[in-house]
Design a protein around this motif. Structure first.
Motif, PDB file in Angstrom:
ATOM      1  N   SER A  11       0.836  -1.199   0.000  1.00 49.68           N
ATOM      2  CA  SER A  11       0.000   0.000   0.000  1.00 49.68           C
ATOM      3  C   SER A  11       0.877   1.258   0.000  1.00 49.68           C
ATOM      4  O   SER A  11       2.004   1.247   0.500  1.00 49.68           O
ATOM      5  CB  SER A  11      -0.924   0.012   1.213  1.00 49.68           C
ATOM      6  N   GLN A  12       0.333   2.330  -0.551  1.00 50.95           N
ATOM      7  CA  GLN A  12       1.054   3.603  -0.569  1.00 50.95           C
ATOM      8  C   GLN A  12       1.338   4.075   0.850  1.00 50.95           C
ATOM      9  O   GLN A  12       2.410   4.612   1.134  1.00 50.95           O
ATOM     10  CB  GLN A  12       0.266   4.666  -1.344  1.00 50.95           C
ATOM     11  N   GLU A  13       0.405   3.827   1.746  1.00 49.96           N
ATOM     12  CA  GLU A  13       0.581   4.215   3.146  1.00 49.96           C
ATOM     13  C   GLU A  13       1.780   3.481   3.767  1.00 49.96           C
ATOM     14  O   GLU A  13       2.606   4.102   4.446  1.00 49.96           O
ATOM     15  CB  GLU A  13      -0.689   3.894   3.936  1.00 49.96           C
ATOM     16  N   THR A  14       1.905   2.180   3.501  1.00 51.03           N
ATOM     17  CA  THR A  14       3.020   1.396   4.032  1.00 51.03           C
ATOM     18  C   THR A  14       4.335   1.846   3.406  1.00 51.03           C
ATOM     19  O   THR A  14       5.331   2.020   4.101  1.00 51.03           O
ATOM     20  CB  THR A  14       2.798  -0.105   3.789  1.00 51.03           C
ATOM     21  N   GLU A  15       4.329   2.071   2.096  1.00 49.58           N
ATOM     22  CA  GLU A  15       5.537   2.539   1.417  1.00 49.58           C
ATOM     23  C   GLU A  15       5.986   3.887   1.972  1.00 49.58           C
ATOM     24  O   GLU A  15       7.177   4.102   2.224  1.00 49.58           O
ATOM     25  CB  GLU A  15       5.300   2.627  -0.088  1.00 49.58           C
ATOM     26  N   ASP A  16       5.054   4.802   2.195  1.00 48.35           N
ATOM     27  CA  ASP A  16       5.370   6.116   2.758  1.00 48.35           C
ATOM     28  C   ASP A  16       5.945   5.981   4.170  1.00 48.35           C
ATOM     29  O   ASP A  16       6.895   6.677   4.530  1.00 48.35           O
ATOM     30  CB  ASP A  16       4.138   7.012   2.788  1.00 48.35           C
ATOM     31  N   LEU A  17       5.371   5.076   4.959  1.00 50.55           N
ATOM     32  CA  LEU A  17       5.856   4.817   6.309  1.00 50.55           C
ATOM     33  C   LEU A  17       7.306   4.310   6.272  1.00 50.55           C
ATOM     34  O   LEU A  17       8.159   4.787   7.014  1.00 50.55           O
ATOM     35  CB  LEU A  17       4.955   3.787   7.001  1.00 50.55           C
ATOM     36  N   PHE A  18       7.578   3.368   5.377  1.00 50.08           N
ATOM     37  CA  PHE A  18       8.935   2.830   5.218  1.00 50.08           C
ATOM     38  C   PHE A  18       9.912   3.932   4.842  1.00 50.08           C
ATOM     39  O   PHE A  18      10.982   4.077   5.438  1.00 50.08           O
ATOM     40  CB  PHE A  18       8.976   1.748   4.145  1.00 50.08           C
ATOM     41  N   LEU A  19       9.563   4.718   3.829  1.00 54.10           N
ATOM     42  CA  LEU A  19      10.468   5.757   3.344  1.00 54.10           C
ATOM     43  C   LEU A  19      10.708   6.817   4.417  1.00 54.10           C
ATOM     44  O   LEU A  19      11.843   7.274   4.596  1.00 54.10           O
ATOM     45  CB  LEU A  19       9.917   6.396   2.064  1.00 54.10           C
ATOM     46  N   THR A  20       9.686   7.182   5.157  1.00 60.09           N
ATOM     47  CA  THR A  20       9.840   8.161   6.236  1.00 60.09           C
ATOM     48  C   THR A  20      10.818   7.651   7.282  1.00 60.09           C
ATOM     49  O   THR A  20      11.703   8.395   7.735  1.00 60.09           O
ATOM     50  CB  THR A  20       8.469   8.474   6.882  1.00 60.09           C
ATOM     51  N   GLU A  21      10.699   6.379   7.662  1.00 66.53           N
ATOM     52  CA  GLU A  21      11.630   5.831   8.652  1.00 66.53           C
ATOM     53  C   GLU A  21      13.059   5.830   8.117  1.00 66.53           C
ATOM     54  O   GLU A  21      14.001   6.184   8.820  1.00 66.53           O
ATOM     55  CB  GLU A  21      11.226   4.411   9.063  1.00 66.53           C
ATOM     56  N   VAL A  22      13.232   5.470   6.850  1.00 66.27           N
ATOM     57  CA  VAL A  22      14.571   5.440   6.246  1.00 66.27           C
ATOM     58  C   VAL A  22      15.174   6.847   6.222  1.00 66.27           C
ATOM     59  O   VAL A  22      16.325   7.053   6.606  1.00 66.27           O
ATOM     60  CB  VAL A  22      14.514   4.836   4.825  1.00 66.27           C
ATOM     61  N   LEU A  23      14.410   7.814   5.772  1.00 69.76           N
ATOM     62  CA  LEU A  23      14.930   9.179   5.636  1.00 69.76           C
ATOM     63  C   LEU A  23      15.188   9.857   6.977  1.00 69.76           C
ATOM     64  O   LEU A  23      16.051  10.727   7.067  1.00 69.76           O
ATOM     65  CB  LEU A  23      13.963  10.022   4.796  1.00 69.76           C
ATOM     66  N   ASN A  24      14.466   9.471   8.011  1.00 76.50           N
ATOM     67  CA  ASN A  24      14.611  10.109   9.315  1.00 76.50           C
ATOM     68  C   ASN A  24      15.529   9.359  10.269  1.00 76.50           C
ATOM     69  O   ASN A  24      15.748   9.818  11.390  1.00 76.50           O
ATOM     70  CB  ASN A  24      13.234  10.289   9.969  1.00 76.50           C
ATOM     71  N   SER A  25      16.055   8.237   9.871  1.00 77.47           N
ATOM     72  CA  SER A  25      16.883   7.436  10.776  1.00 77.47           C
ATOM     73  C   SER A  25      18.322   7.963  10.826  1.00 77.47           C
ATOM     74  O   SER A  25      18.766   8.681   9.934  1.00 77.47           O
ATOM     75  CB  SER A  25      16.891   5.979  10.340  1.00 77.47           C
ATOM     76  N   LYS A  26      19.006   7.567  11.860  1.00 73.43           N
ATOM     77  CA  LYS A  26      20.410   7.954  12.041  1.00 73.43           C
ATOM     78  C   LYS A  26      21.314   6.716  11.916  1.00 73.43           C
ATOM     79  O   LYS A  26      22.311   6.606  12.597  1.00 73.43           O
ATOM     80  CB  LYS A  26      20.608   8.587  13.423  1.00 73.43           C
TER      81      LYS A  26
END
Length: 167
Positions: A11-26
């Motif tokens: 789902s687009q919602e799941t993909e967005d969640l994944f990408l947000t975690e990747v981009l915001n992680s350290k």
């Protein structure tokens, strides 16, 4: 197709969640250095690197959802990849696995090429999850002007067996 199989979209919602975690992680990103015998050595700092990986297990929420959706995936040997614009991976065969499941994130999806006797046999641009043979010569390419992020899961077993397992 005997080289790859398109899988059901997430789902687009799941993909967005994944990408947000990747981009915001350290997390720490590693890159690979090709060794003379064809093996890879993972290093943190390599000047001019264009392809990076981070262990999937470092992304807690992403790992939890992935393990539920793909329970056979070996998360310890799975990665999130970051591929810079213009990068063309050297054709290679993955060590110790036959199949990978690739989940592209964001609007910049992926492109895989497969080789036979050193010649490009076919290129496939994918728009969603893809089961790929990695026991044959293949490479990833990013012909776009944008960074590409993907999840690359190690899936135990042969490509044929996994084709029946994953729809």
């Amino acid at each position: 197709m005997f080289l790859y199989k398109k899988l059901n979209s997430i789902s687009q919602e799941t993909e967005d969640l994944f990408l947000t975690e990747v981009l915001n992680s350290k997390v720490v990103w590693f890159t690979a250095v090709n060794l003379p015998d064809g093996a890879l050595e993972f290093v943190r700092d390599k000047p001019d690197a264009q392809f990076f990986m981070a262990r999937l297990t470092k992304f807690k929420q992403l790992s939890k959802i992935i393990s539920e959706k793909y329970p056979a995936a070996n998360l310890e040997n799975s990665y999130v990849t970051r591929c810079f614009p213009g990068y063309h991976m050297i054709p290679h065969i993955d060590a110790n696995r036959q199949t990978a499941l690739i989940i592209p994130l964001g609007t910049n999806k992926g492109k895989l090429s497969y080789y036979f006797f050193g010649k490009k046999l076919i290129s496939h641009t994918y728009t969603g999850p893809l089961l790929s043979r990695v026991d044959l010569y293949h490479s990833a390419e990013n012909d776009s002007p944008d960074i590409r992020y993907s999840i690359t899961l190690e899936i135990p077993g042969s490509f044929i067996t996994n084709c029946f397992k994953y729809w």
